[in-house]
Motif scaffolding. Structure first.
Motif, PDB file in Angstrom:
ATOM      1  N   ARG A 156      58.552  92.997 121.370  1.00  0.00           N
ATOM      2  CA  ARG A 156      59.130  94.118 120.619  1.00  0.00           C
ATOM      3  C   ARG A 156      59.951  93.617 119.432  1.00  0.00           C
ATOM      4  NH1 ARG A 156      55.880  96.021 123.013  1.00  0.00           N
ATOM      5  NH2 ARG A 156      55.920  96.918 125.087  1.00  0.00           N
ATOM      6  N   ARG A 197      53.186  92.702 123.911  1.00  0.00           N
ATOM      7  CA  ARG A 197      54.354  93.320 124.533  1.00  0.00           C
ATOM      8  C   ARG A 197      55.638  92.915 123.822  1.00  0.00           C
ATOM      9  NH1 ARG A 197      54.717  94.340 130.587  1.00  0.00           N
ATOM     10  NH2 ARG A 197      55.965  95.931 129.567  1.00  0.00           N
ATOM     11  N   ASP A 199      57.229  99.564 129.874  1.00  0.00           N
ATOM     12  CA  ASP A 199      58.380  98.669 129.853  1.00  0.00           C
ATOM     13  C   ASP A 199      59.420  99.039 130.899  1.00  0.00           C
ATOM     14  OD1 ASP A 199      57.412  97.091 127.929  1.00  0.00           O
ATOM     15  OD2 ASP A 199      58.767  97.700 126.329  1.00  0.00           O
ATOM     16  N   ARG A 252      58.579  92.907 139.919  1.00  0.00           N
ATOM     17  CA  ARG A 252      57.192  92.443 139.821  1.00  0.00           C
ATOM     18  C   ARG A 252      57.234  91.033 139.278  1.00  0.00           C
ATOM     19  NH1 ARG A 252      53.506  95.726 136.661  1.00  0.00           N
ATOM     20  NH2 ARG A 252      55.130  95.838 135.122  1.00  0.00           N
ATOM     21  N   VAL A 283      61.996  92.716 127.606  1.00  0.00           N
ATOM     22  CA  VAL A 283      60.714  93.058 128.244  1.00  0.00           C
ATOM     23  C   VAL A 283      60.545  92.235 129.519  1.00  0.00           C
ATOM     24  CG1 VAL A 283      58.220  93.127 127.951  1.00  0.00           C
ATOM     25  CG2 VAL A 283      59.703  93.684 126.040  1.00  0.00           C
ATOM     26  N   ASN A 298      62.776  93.558 132.558  1.00  0.00           N
ATOM     27  CA  ASN A 298      62.265  94.653 133.371  1.00  0.00           C
ATOM     28  C   ASN A 298      61.019  94.245 134.111  1.00  0.00           C
ATOM     29  OD1 ASN A 298      60.117  97.052 133.433  1.00  0.00           O
ATOM     30  ND2 ASN A 298      62.156  97.713 133.997  1.00  0.00           N
ATOM     31  N   ASP A 299      60.188  93.445 133.460  1.00  0.00           N
ATOM     32  CA  ASP A 299      58.826  93.297 133.910  1.00  0.00           C
ATOM     33  C   ASP A 299      58.473  91.817 133.878  1.00  0.00           C
ATOM     34  OD1 ASP A 299      56.161  93.167 134.124  1.00  0.00           O
ATOM     35  OD2 ASP A 299      55.736  94.872 132.853  1.00  0.00           O
TER      36      ASP A 299
END
Lengths: 160, 252
Positions: free
Chosen positions: B221, B219, A122, A33, B176, B179-180
């Motif tokens: 961490r 978000r 996550d 993404r 974070v 992954n995203d």
């Protein structure tokens, strides 16, 4: 000098035929993404801030509640062997312990659920995976909270 | 003063400063294969030189197809952030002697961004996040005829975050972000911090609102990967925490 391990490349060198060339390059491995200019700006208000604050505050309260709970249940007055129906019934006769257990149930469940929600956000890459995992999580959370609350409020010590 | 051993070492070093270093570089060329491979290069190099010098030697003398970004080569432009021995660093600020040249030195592209070729990644998502936090001065009213004056204390407030060179070492070290790719990432938040805490700027509210979103500061961490990775020594995680605190104190 070189230690290539790619099979595609080795075949290309030996046979003179490669899967990919200048005209036909391999596709890039895109991030699942990617942030682009078209990334939707969905503003969910202050929910994320509230969730973040809730984790900190409920964490502090839970330290007191859970350690108190464990000490009473497992250490004081004979330890775990004393726990039985009569012990629970005796404790829940007092509104103080009812409130304690209710608070612990709600805070621990919401704290844990929010933590898992974060983990799913996550780690789950595909939208569908997220949807299902979160659906399962919320269902389980609501079920446990409602069942626990029901038991605390409708507990009947004379049940037989 | 010096011990005999040191004398001997210095004598040996004076005789020939060069040592043989193995560079293990993760190569990717979409025109040859869809898979990346590790390739070893042996380079004669002075351990007091930098990893970037080693890459230059490889590109100029051994294999001209090796592709990497670098512009100023002195730690200012932020082009040559790469993952060296598993840690994000600037190749131009990493001395060979500091990263154990006895073992092969692994060099790969920074993580979390699309690899275009060898060590070159697509930085567009990174700069998109940067643009999204409005990294420019926003003010109201008439433009003053002189400079916009500011006290030394007011300047000190955001001094740390002005040092950012947008090398993406922090953002591409953030789990974070790995992954995203939707998360703003430390670099964008650092650059928002630079304007949020600037007394001359008047769009702090707006920027805080942007970072309050679901892909914003919440978000984080606090794994401190960004602070460890920053080649400029910016306390990145602290800056993110300050933005969080500003968001909370503004509301309550």
């Amino acid at each position: 000098m070189s230690s290539d391990t790619s099979s595609a490349r080795a075949i290309g060198d030996v046979e003179g035929v490669s899967l990919y060339d200048v005209e036909n390059p391999a596709p890039y491995i895109e991030a699942p993404r990617k942030r682009t200019g078209k990334t939707p700006r969905s503003t969910r208000g202050n929910f994320e801030m509230a969730a973040w604050l809730f984790m900190r505050l409920s964490g502090i309260v839970l330290v007191v509640l859970v350690i108190g709970h464990l000490v009473i249940q497992l250490v004081l007055d004979g330890g775990v062997s004393k726990i039985g129906f009569a012990f629970v019934a005796g404790r829940w006769a007092s509104p103080f312990w009812q409130v304690w257990d209710l608070l612990m149930l709600w805070l621990a469940m919401l704290h844990g659920a929010n933590g898992l929600r974060t983990v799913i956000n996550d780690y789950a890459e595909r939208a569908n995976t997220r949807l299902w995992l979160k659906g399962l999580l919320y269902t389980a959370t609501v079920f446990t909270i409602l069942l626990g609350t029901l038991v605390i409020f409708t507990f009947d010590p004379n049940i037989r | 003063m010096a011990t005999p051993t040191l004398d001997k070492m210095e004598a040996a070093a004076a005789a020939s400063p060069f040592i043989t270093v193995t560079f293990r570089i993760r190569r990717f060329n979409p025109e040859i294969s869809d898979e990346s491979t590790w390739q070893d290069f042996q380079v004669e190099i002075d351990p007091k030189e930098r990893v970037l010098d080693g890459l230059h030697k490889i590109k100029w003398d051994l294999d001209g197809t090796l592709t990497f970004r670098r512009s100023c080569a002195h730690g200012i432009c932020g082009s040559d952030a790469m993952r060296i021995n598993g840690k994000n660093r600037l190749a131009c600020k990493t001395l060979i002697k500091d990263i154990n040249p006895e073992k092969p030195i692994t060099v790969e592209a920074i993580k979390g961004l699309t690899v275009m070729k060898d060590l070159v990644v697509d930085m567009e998502p990174f700069f998109q996040a940067y643009r999204d936090v409005m990294p420019f001065l926003v003010t109201k009213g008439n433009e003053p005829t002189r400079e916009r004056l500011q006290s030394a204390e007011d300047r000190e407030r955001f001094d740390d975050t002005t040092k950012c060179i947008l090398c993406a070492a922090c953002t591409s070290s953030c789990p974070v972000f790995w992954n995203d790719g939707q998360y703003f990432g430390p670099a964008a938040i650092v650059n928002a911090h630079r304007f949020i805490f600037d007394s001359r700027d008047e769009a702090g509210e707006q920027r805080l609102e942007i970072l309050n979103d679901k892909d914003g500061v919440w978000r984080c961490r606090t794994t401190f990967n960004c602070t460890d990775a920053c080649p400029r020594g910016i306390e990145v995680t602290k800056a993110i925490q300050e933005v969080k605190r500003a968001l909370i104190t503004r509301r309550f």
